[in-house]
Motif scaffolding. Structure first.
Motif, short mmCIF file in Angstrom:
data_model
loop_
_atom_site.label_atom_id
_atom_site.label_comp_id
_atom_site.label_asym_id
_atom_site.label_seq_id
_atom_site.Cartn_x
_atom_site.Cartn_y
_atom_site.Cartn_z
N THR A 127 96.12 -84.14 21.59
CA THR A 127 95.92 -84.30 20.15
C THR A 127 96.17 -85.75 19.74
O THR A 127 96.49 -86.60 20.57
N ASP A 128 96.00 -86.04 18.45
CA ASP A 128 96.15 -87.40 17.94
C ASP A 128 97.54 -87.95 18.26
O ASP A 128 98.55 -87.31 17.97
N LEU B 204 97.95 -78.04 13.70
CA LEU B 204 98.31 -79.20 14.52
C LEU B 204 99.43 -79.96 13.80
O LEU B 204 99.73 -79.70 12.63
N ASN C 114 91.07 -84.49 14.83
CA ASN C 114 91.27 -83.06 15.06
C ASN C 114 91.00 -82.65 16.50
O ASN C 114 90.77 -81.48 16.80
N GLN C 115 91.04 -83.62 17.43
CA GLN C 115 90.77 -83.31 18.81
C GLN C 115 91.97 -82.63 19.47
O GLN C 115 93.07 -82.61 18.92
N GLY C 116 91.74 -82.13 20.68
CA GLY C 116 92.83 -81.57 21.46
C GLY C 116 93.14 -80.11 21.15
O GLY C 116 92.44 -79.45 20.38
N HIS C 117 94.19 -79.62 21.77
CA HIS C 117 94.61 -78.22 21.67
C HIS C 117 93.39 -77.30 21.80
O HIS C 117 93.05 -76.54 20.87
N GLU C 118 92.76 -77.35 22.97
CA GLU C 118 91.56 -76.55 23.21
C GLU C 118 91.89 -75.19 23.82
O GLU C 118 90.99 -74.46 24.24
N LEU D 229 91.18 -73.45 14.64
CA LEU D 229 91.89 -73.97 15.80
C LEU D 229 91.40 -73.32 17.09
O LEU D 229 91.53 -73.92 18.18
N PRO E 223 86.80 -78.50 19.44
CA PRO E 223 86.99 -79.59 18.47
C PRO E 223 85.70 -80.05 17.80
O PRO E 223 85.71 -80.37 16.60
#
Length: 488
Positions: free
Chosen positions: A352-353, A405, A464-468, A416, A420
Motif C-alpha cells: 500500500t501507499d 486502508l 489506493n494500490q496494494g492489499h490485493e 477493497l 486496485p
C-alpha cells in the motif's frame, strides 16, 4: 518644637495608614484579578463514563484553551473562512441535539470560561441508516466527518485577519451576551490581544498544512506523526506528508497481547503511551498538574480498554455469515487473526501507499521520548527503530471503520475486495449515510459531494494500490465474507 513633632508624627501615621490601605487595596485587587483571570474552578468529574469521554476536561483549557466568547463569535465574524455553511458544524464535528458544544469540546472556567478539546473530538463515529433520520453517535470510533485541517487553518486565518481586533470582537460579543465591567476590560485589553498572539504563534507550527504542493487531508484524516514532529519536538519542516484515517479506539485491551505495537505503522509500544502522547498533543504543553493529568490517562486507558465495538445496525444473514467465516479463515486469518494483528507487516508484503512511514524516523522517536521524559512523565513511549511497514489492524467493529486502508483510500469493504485498477479513483469522504450492501458509507452522488471532501487517489499520499488479498475470490465468496465481517 512639640507642635512640630506632633505634626511630623501625625504625618507619618497618616502616611503609614495610607500605605497600609494601598497595600490592602493592592492585595485585594490582585486577588480579585487572579480569581477572575487565573483561578481554576474545580468541578466534580462526570459520573457517566460515556459522557465523561465526550465532554470531560483533560486539562487542555490551560494552554490550548480559547476564551469561550471569542470561540463563540469567530464563525459569525469569519464565515468565508469556514469550509461550508452552518458555522462550527461545517467542520464535521459530532453534535448532539440540545448540547451547548459538540462532542469532544470541553468548557471550563479558569478565571473565565475557556473551550478546548478532548479525545472524543476525533474519536466519535456517526452514521445514519436512512436519509431522514438523525445520526447515531458511537464512542470511541473514528470521526470520519471531521475536517481537522480546516479547523486548524480557520483559527490561524481568523487571527491573521485585520478584523480580529478588540473593537470588532467586543461589538460581536455584545450582540450575544452582556459581559460585566471586569470581563469587558479583561477581554478588550488582555484576553483578545493574548488570544490573537497565541494563535499567530501557531502559524509556524502549522506551516506544512499551508504548503501548496501538499493536497488537503480531507475529512476524517490527520497527519498525526507530522503533528507530533512539529509540535512536540519542534523539528524543522521537511517534505514528508502522510495523512491517515483517524482510528477507532474501542476495545484497547486487545493490544495487551505480548508483541503488539500500536498506531498504523507500529510506532508506539502500548495504549498507555499512545493516550499520553495524544493527550499531550491536545494540551499543547506540559501538563499543569502531572498527577491529575496521569489520572485522566489511567481512566481513559481503563475506559477504552473495556469499551466494546458497536454492533452492526442492520439484519445479518446468519447462514451466509457462517459460510463467510470459512472464507475468512482461508484467506484473511493469516494476517487478521487475533494472534497476528498489531504486529508490523513489511510494506512490500501489503504494497500500500508508503508515505505515512516516511513521516517518522528513529531520531524523531528518540527526540519525542526525551521531550515527554522532560515533562516528568514515564512511559514505554515511541518505538526507537526505523519503520518498515504497517500493522494489520484488528477487525472488531470493521463495519464502522470506512473508508479503508490506513489512509482511507478505498471507500467500502466491497471495493477493497476488487483489484486496485477497478477501485474508485475519485470519491467523497465525510457523508454519514451507511451503505449496507457495500459495507461502508455512501461516497458518491449529489449529497455526498455536497457535504463531503473530494478524495483523488492520484494525489500524493492517497494511492489506493496494494492489499490485493481476496480480490480474486468468486462473487459468492465475497458476499459471504462481507456478511461475516459485519459480525465482528
Amino acid at each position: 518644637m512639640a507642635d512640630d513633632a506632633r505634626k511630623t508624627s501625625g504625618f507619618w501615621r497618616r502616611l503609614k495608614w495610607i500605605g497600609l490601605g494601598l497595600l490592602v487595596f493592592g492585595l485585594v485587587a490582585g486577588a480579585y484579578g487572579y480569581y477572575r483571570l487565573m483561578y481554576e474552578h474545580r468541578e466534580p468529574l462526570i459520573s457517566d463514563p460515556d459522557e465523561r469521554f465526550k465532554y470531560g476536561s483533560i486539562g487542555a483549557e490551560h494552554d490550548a484553551g480559547i476564551p469561550y466568547w471569542i470561540f463563540y463569535v469567530l464563525p459569525r465574524m469569519f464565515p468565508e473562512k469556514l469550509p461550508g455553511p452552518n458555522g462550527l458544524a461545517s467542520f464535521g464535528v459530532a453534535w448532539e441535539q440540545g448540547r451547548e458544544l459538540p462532542i469532544g469540546f470541553t468548557k471550563k472556567k479558569i478565571g473565565f470560561d475557556r473551550v478546548a478539546n478532548n479525545c472524543a473530538s476525533c474519536h466519535t463515529s456517526s452514521y445514519r441508516t436512512k436519509v431522514d433520520e438523525n445520526p447515531s453517535f458511537v464512542v470511541p470510533g473514528a470521526n470520519h466527518r471531521l475536517d481537522l485541517q480546516a479547523f486548524f487553518r480557520f483559527l490561524v486565518d481568523a487571527a491573521k485577519d485585520p478584523r480580529f481586533n478588540a473593537d470588532n470582537l467586543m461589538r460581536e460579543i455584545a450582540t450575544v451576551t452582556e459581559l460585566d465591567w471586569f470581563d469587558r476590560l479583561a477581554y478588550r485589553f488582555l484576553i483578545i490581544p493574548i488570544t490573537k498572539k497565541r494563535l499567530l504563534e501557531r502559524e509556524a507550527q502549522f506551516a506544512w498544512i499551508y504548503h501548496e504542493p501538499f493536497p488537503q487531508w480531507g475529512r476524517g484524516r490527520d497527519d498525526a506523526m507530522n503533528l507530533t514532529k512539529y509540535f512536540m519536538i519542534g523539528a524543522p519542516m521537511d517534505n514528508s506528508f502522510g495523512p491517515t484515517d483517524m482510528p477507532a479506539i474501542w476495545n484497547l485491551k486487545k493490544y495487551d497481547a505480548p508483541g503488539t505495537t500500536m498506531n498504523w505503522a507500529g510506532d508506539s509500544h502500548d495504549a498507555y503511551s499512545v493516550i499520553i502522547d495524544s493527550a499531550l498533543g491536545l494540551l499543547g504543553a506540559a501538563p499543569k498538574d502531572s498527577d491529575e493529568f496521569l489520572g485522566h490517562v489511567i481512566w481513559l486507558q481503563d475506559y477504552l480498554g473495556q469499551k466494546p465495538p458497536p454492533k452492526y445496525p442492520f439484519a445479518i444473514d446468519a447462514a451466509l455469515a457462517d459460510a463467510g467465516k470459512a472464507v475468512f479463515d482461508a484467506n484473511c486469518a493469516s494476517c487478521h487473526a487475533s494472534d497476528k494483528t498489531g504486529r508490523r507487516m513489511a510494506l512490500a508484503a501489503v504494497a500500500t501507499d508508503g508515505e505515512r512511514i516516511a513521516t517518522w524516523t528513529k531520531a524523531n522517536a528518540i527526540a519525542a521520548n526525551k521531550a515527554v521524559q522532560e515533562f516528568g512523565i514515564e512511559r514505554k513511549g515511541l518505538v526507537e527503530a526505523p519503520l518498515e511497514g504497517y500493522n494489520p489492524p484488528f477487525l472488531d467493529g470493521i463495519w464502522l471503520r470506512a473508508p479503508y486502508l490506513h489512509h482511507g483510500a478505498v471507500p467500502t469493504l466491497r471495493d477493497l475486495l476488487t483489484p486496485p485498477a477497478e477501485r474508485p479513483k475519485v470519491f467523497w469522504r465525510g457523508y454519514d449515510l451507511y451503505d449496507p450492501v457495500n459495507v461502508g458509507f455512501v461516497s458518491d452522488g449529489a449529497e455526498a459531494q455536497r457535504v463531503g471532501s473530494k478524495f483523488d487517489v492520484s494525489e500524493r499520499a492517497s494511492g489506493n494500490q496494494g492489499h490485493e488479498f481476496g480480490t480474486t475470490l468468486p462473487p459468492g465468496e465475497k458476499d459471504a465474507l462481507l456478511e461475516y465481517l459485519k459480525t465482528l
